[in-house]
Design an enzyme around this catalytic site. Structure first.
Site, PDB file in Angstrom:
ATOM      1  N   LYS A  17       0.840  -1.212   0.000  1.00 57.93           N
ATOM      2  CA  LYS A  17       0.000   0.000   0.000  1.00 57.93           C
ATOM      3  C   LYS A  17       0.873   1.260   0.000  1.00 57.93           C
ATOM      4  O   LYS A  17       0.656   2.173  -0.788  1.00 57.93           O
ATOM      5  CB  LYS A  17      -0.923   0.023   1.241  1.00 57.93           C
ATOM      6  CG  LYS A  17      -1.890  -1.155   1.312  1.00 57.93           C
ATOM      7  CD  LYS A  17      -2.843  -1.039   2.489  1.00 57.93           C
ATOM      8  CE  LYS A  17      -2.209  -1.162   3.862  1.00 57.93           C
ATOM      9  NZ  LYS A  17      -1.597  -2.469   4.133  1.00 57.93           N
ATOM     10  N   ARG A  92     -10.414   1.365   7.402  1.00 57.54           N
ATOM     11  CA  ARG A  92     -10.039   0.029   7.864  1.00 57.54           C
ATOM     12  C   ARG A  92     -11.189  -0.674   8.567  1.00 57.54           C
ATOM     13  O   ARG A  92     -11.026  -1.806   9.021  1.00 57.54           O
ATOM     14  CB  ARG A  92      -8.885   0.160   8.846  1.00 57.54           C
ATOM     15  CG  ARG A  92      -7.564  -0.352   8.300  1.00 57.54           C
ATOM     16  CD  ARG A  92      -6.494  -0.016   9.314  1.00 57.54           C
ATOM     17  NE  ARG A  92      -5.336  -0.825   9.136  1.00 57.54           N
ATOM     18  CZ  ARG A  92      -4.236  -0.431   8.522  1.00 57.54           C
ATOM     19  NH1 ARG A  92      -4.159   0.756   7.984  1.00 57.54           N
ATOM     20  NH2 ARG A  92      -3.205  -1.237   8.443  1.00 57.54           N
ATOM     21  N   ARG A 131      12.352  -5.702   6.000  1.00 59.31           N
ATOM     22  CA  ARG A 131      12.409  -4.263   5.734  1.00 59.31           C
ATOM     23  C   ARG A 131      12.777  -3.468   6.980  1.00 59.31           C
ATOM     24  O   ARG A 131      12.494  -3.871   8.103  1.00 59.31           O
ATOM     25  CB  ARG A 131      11.071  -3.754   5.200  1.00 59.31           C
ATOM     26  CG  ARG A 131      10.015  -3.694   6.258  1.00 59.31           C
ATOM     27  CD  ARG A 131       8.766  -2.952   5.818  1.00 59.31           C
ATOM     28  NE  ARG A 131       7.734  -3.141   6.840  1.00 59.31           N
ATOM     29  CZ  ARG A 131       6.478  -2.892   6.682  1.00 59.31           C
ATOM     30  NH1 ARG A 131       6.028  -2.460   5.530  1.00 59.31           N
ATOM     31  NH2 ARG A 131       5.628  -3.073   7.665  1.00 59.31           N
ATOM     32  N   ARG A 163      10.164  -1.581  12.393  1.00 66.85           N
ATOM     33  CA  ARG A 163       8.943  -1.139  13.077  1.00 66.85           C
ATOM     34  C   ARG A 163       8.609  -2.091  14.215  1.00 66.85           C
ATOM     35  O   ARG A 163       8.711  -3.307  14.069  1.00 66.85           O
ATOM     36  CB  ARG A 163       7.777  -1.090  12.073  1.00 66.85           C
ATOM     37  CG  ARG A 163       7.625   0.252  11.418  1.00 66.85           C
ATOM     38  CD  ARG A 163       6.640   0.273  10.274  1.00 66.85           C
ATOM     39  NE  ARG A 163       5.374  -0.396  10.515  1.00 66.85           N
ATOM     40  CZ  ARG A 163       4.415  -0.508   9.598  1.00 66.85           C
ATOM     41  NH1 ARG A 163       4.588   0.000   8.395  1.00 66.85           N
ATOM     42  NH2 ARG A 163       3.299  -1.126   9.874  1.00 66.85           N
ATOM     43  N   ARG A 174      -1.885  -8.424  13.358  1.00 63.41           N
ATOM     44  CA  ARG A 174      -2.303  -7.465  12.328  1.00 63.41           C
ATOM     45  C   ARG A 174      -3.125  -8.171  11.241  1.00 63.41           C
ATOM     46  O   ARG A 174      -4.101  -7.633  10.737  1.00 63.41           O
ATOM     47  CB  ARG A 174      -1.071  -6.783  11.705  1.00 63.41           C
ATOM     48  CG  ARG A 174      -0.507  -5.688  12.601  1.00 63.41           C
ATOM     49  CD  ARG A 174       0.941  -5.345  12.284  1.00 63.41           C
ATOM     50  NE  ARG A 174       1.180  -4.856  10.944  1.00 63.41           N
ATOM     51  CZ  ARG A 174       2.384  -4.779  10.383  1.00 63.41           C
ATOM     52  NH1 ARG A 174       3.452  -5.166  11.068  1.00 63.41           N
ATOM     53  NH2 ARG A 174       2.522  -4.332   9.159  1.00 63.41           N
TER      54      ARG A 174
HETATM   55  P1  AP5 Z   1       4.681  -1.677   1.969  1.00 59.94           P
HETATM   56  O1  AP5 Z   1       4.519  -0.773   0.799  1.00 59.94           O
HETATM   57  O2  AP5 Z   1       5.332  -1.136   3.193  1.00 59.94           O
HETATM   58  O3  AP5 Z   1       3.271  -2.364   2.335  1.00 59.94           O
HETATM   59  P2  AP5 Z   1       2.085  -1.847   3.219  1.00 59.94           P
HETATM   60  O4  AP5 Z   1       0.874  -2.486   2.644  1.00 59.94           O
HETATM   61  O5  AP5 Z   1       2.131  -0.362   3.314  1.00 59.94           O
HETATM   62  O6  AP5 Z   1       2.479  -2.550   4.592  1.00 59.94           O
HETATM   63  P3  AP5 Z   1       2.297  -2.044   6.068  1.00 59.94           P
HETATM   64  O7  AP5 Z   1       3.059  -2.982   6.914  1.00 59.94           O
HETATM   65  O8  AP5 Z   1       2.615  -0.584   6.179  1.00 59.94           O
HETATM   66  O9  AP5 Z   1       0.752  -2.273   6.234  1.00 59.94           O
HETATM   67  P4  AP5 Z   1      -0.098  -2.253   7.503  1.00 59.94           P
HETATM   68  O10 AP5 Z   1      -1.458  -2.056   6.954  1.00 59.94           O
HETATM   69  O11 AP5 Z   1       0.090  -3.442   8.367  1.00 59.94           O
HETATM   70  O12 AP5 Z   1       0.511  -1.034   8.355  1.00 59.94           O
HETATM   71  P5  AP5 Z   1       0.085   0.511   8.522  1.00 59.94           P
HETATM   72  O13 AP5 Z   1       1.312   1.301   8.688  1.00 59.94           O
HETATM   73  O14 AP5 Z   1      -0.882   0.899   7.501  1.00 59.94           O
HETATM   74  O15 AP5 Z   1       5.456  -2.977   1.474  1.00 59.94           O
HETATM   75  C1  AP5 Z   1       5.864  -3.967   2.398  1.00 59.94           C
HETATM   76  C2  AP5 Z   1       7.264  -4.461   2.053  1.00 59.94           C
HETATM   77  O16 AP5 Z   1       7.238  -5.160   0.820  1.00 59.94           O
HETATM   78  C3  AP5 Z   1       8.277  -3.347   1.845  1.00 59.94           C
HETATM   79  O17 AP5 Z   1       9.509  -3.783   2.286  1.00 59.94           O
HETATM   80  C4  AP5 Z   1       8.264  -3.114   0.337  1.00 59.94           C
HETATM   81  O18 AP5 Z   1       9.473  -2.584  -0.152  1.00 59.94           O
HETATM   82  C5  AP5 Z   1       8.040  -4.515  -0.159  1.00 59.94           C
HETATM   83  N1  AP5 Z   1       7.267  -4.543  -1.397  1.00 59.94           N
HETATM   84  C6  AP5 Z   1       6.224  -3.733  -1.745  1.00 59.94           C
HETATM   85  N2  AP5 Z   1       5.746  -4.105  -2.941  1.00 59.94           N
HETATM   86  C7  AP5 Z   1       6.482  -5.172  -3.352  1.00 59.94           C
HETATM   87  C8  AP5 Z   1       6.463  -6.013  -4.502  1.00 59.94           C
HETATM   88  N3  AP5 Z   1       5.582  -5.814  -5.485  1.00 59.94           N
HETATM   89  N4  AP5 Z   1       7.349  -7.022  -4.566  1.00 59.94           N
HETATM   90  C9  AP5 Z   1       8.248  -7.230  -3.570  1.00 59.94           C
HETATM   91  N5  AP5 Z   1       8.340  -6.468  -2.460  1.00 59.94           N
HETATM   92  C10 AP5 Z   1       7.458  -5.455  -2.349  1.00 59.94           C
HETATM   93  O19 AP5 Z   1      -0.673   0.451   9.924  1.00 59.94           O
HETATM   94  C11 AP5 Z   1       0.050   0.176  11.104  1.00 59.94           C
HETATM   95  C12 AP5 Z   1      -0.876   0.206  12.292  1.00 59.94           C
HETATM   96  O20 AP5 Z   1      -1.456   1.516  12.433  1.00 59.94           O
HETATM   97  C13 AP5 Z   1      -2.084  -0.738  12.224  1.00 59.94           C
HETATM   98  O21 AP5 Z   1      -1.769  -2.033  12.675  1.00 59.94           O
HETATM   99  C14 AP5 Z   1      -3.049  -0.012  13.175  1.00 59.94           C
HETATM  100  O22 AP5 Z   1      -2.726  -0.271  14.526  1.00 59.94           O
HETATM  101  C15 AP5 Z   1      -2.801   1.440  12.897  1.00 59.94           C
HETATM  102  N6  AP5 Z   1      -3.692   2.003  11.846  1.00 59.94           N
HETATM  103  C16 AP5 Z   1      -3.323   2.425  10.607  1.00 59.94           C
HETATM  104  N7  AP5 Z   1      -4.376   2.896   9.920  1.00 59.94           N
HETATM  105  C17 AP5 Z   1      -5.448   2.773  10.770  1.00 59.94           C
HETATM  106  C18 AP5 Z   1      -6.842   3.081  10.625  1.00 59.94           C
HETATM  107  N8  AP5 Z   1      -7.356   3.597   9.480  1.00 59.94           N
HETATM  108  N9  AP5 Z   1      -7.654   2.808  11.679  1.00 59.94           N
HETATM  109  C19 AP5 Z   1      -7.166   2.281  12.816  1.00 59.94           C
HETATM  110  N10 AP5 Z   1      -5.870   1.961  13.012  1.00 59.94           N
HETATM  111  C20 AP5 Z   1      -5.013   2.219  11.984  1.00 59.94           C
HETATM  112 MG    MG Z   2       2.441   0.988   4.924  1.00 62.98          MG
END
Ligand code: AP5
Ligand code: MG
Length: 217
Positions: A17, A92, A131, A163, A174
């Protein structure tokens, strides 16, 4: 506010994402932000709200809607005049989706599109565990990148960290949160005919190309 388009990027943890929001945001000249990154920034401030948020994130639990919605509204209001927004990680829950839909008239009734990045769970576990993230600008460094060994981000000088929620036990939580709370949002957008499926299990460039093609760019 007069926003033409809102693109929601959905997908399980690690599905790309953040990576794809940045590429698409730069391509379209849209503002993009991750609610996860936003929450991590608030957590770093160490206020009582920050500590509460940190507690949820570190356990892999999503922040309650009442708290999230305030933060989301404030962020949207701060954006000023923008032509489009890319949302990474919001909505979400069905409650968050409703808040966004209710907000649309205030934003000039932008067209809403949701992209869902499909990737198999085993692949995702591998990706997340390989990562480091910059705690300041959120840049991602993969294990294959020589700079992965560094503690300083070469882009902004911030601290490179694993992280706290990228620990295996927390990652499992998660995924569970994603299945129980976020998967219904995907179904909701599917029913509304707003959801576009993207094969996220391809190279980063290939996924970006597919997204552009799906959006007619
Ligand atoms: P990356 O682009 O980082 O993926 P991502 O989907 O952004 O992964 P996240 O871990 O950030 O998702 P998440 O939803 O768990 O965490 P968030 O920060 O949103 O890619 C992942 C890895 O793969 C990277 O190393 C990248 O380089 C690699 N990669 C990417 N594409 C690739 C490809 N095609 N091929 C190979 N490698 C690839 O949320 C964190 C926390 O915040 C949540 O758990 C929650 O507690 C809170 N939170 C966030 N939003 C909300 C909300 N709306 N409501 C309530 N709580 C929330
Ligand atoms: Mg992310």
């Amino acid at each position: 506010m007069q926003i033409e388009k809102i693109i929601v990027i959905m997908g399980p943890p690690g599905s790309g994402k953040g990576t794809q929001s940045k590429l698409l945001g730069e391509k379209l000249g849209y503002v993009y932000f991750s609610t996860g990154a936003l929450l991590r920034d608030i957590a770093k401030e160490g206020t009582s709200l920050g500590k509460e948020i940190s507690n949820y994130i570190d356990q892999g639990i999503i922040i309650p809607d009442e708290m999230m919605v305030e933060i989301f509204r404030k962020k949207i209001a701060s954006l000023g005049n923008v032509s489009g927004i890319i949302l990474d990680g919001y909505p979400r829950t069905p409650g968050q989706a409703k808040i966004l839909e209710d907000l649309l008239p205030e934003l000039g009734n932008p067209k809403l599109t949701a992209l869902f990045l499909e990737v198999d769970k085993q692949k995702l576990l591998g990706r997340i565990q390989k990562r480091k993230t910059c705690s300041k600008c959120q840049a991602i460094y993969l294990e294959t990148n020589p700079e992965y060994q560094s503690v300083i981000c070469s882009k902004c000088g911030g601290q490179l960290v694993v992280r706290a929620d990228d620990d295996l036990a927390v990652i499992e939580k998660r995924f569970e949160e994603y299945q129980t709370k976020t998967a219904p949002v995907k179904q909701h957008y599917e029913k509304l005919g707003l959801l576009i499926h993207i094969n996220g299990d391809q190279s980063i460039d290939r996924v970006h190309e597919d997204i552009k093609a799906a959006l007619g760019l």
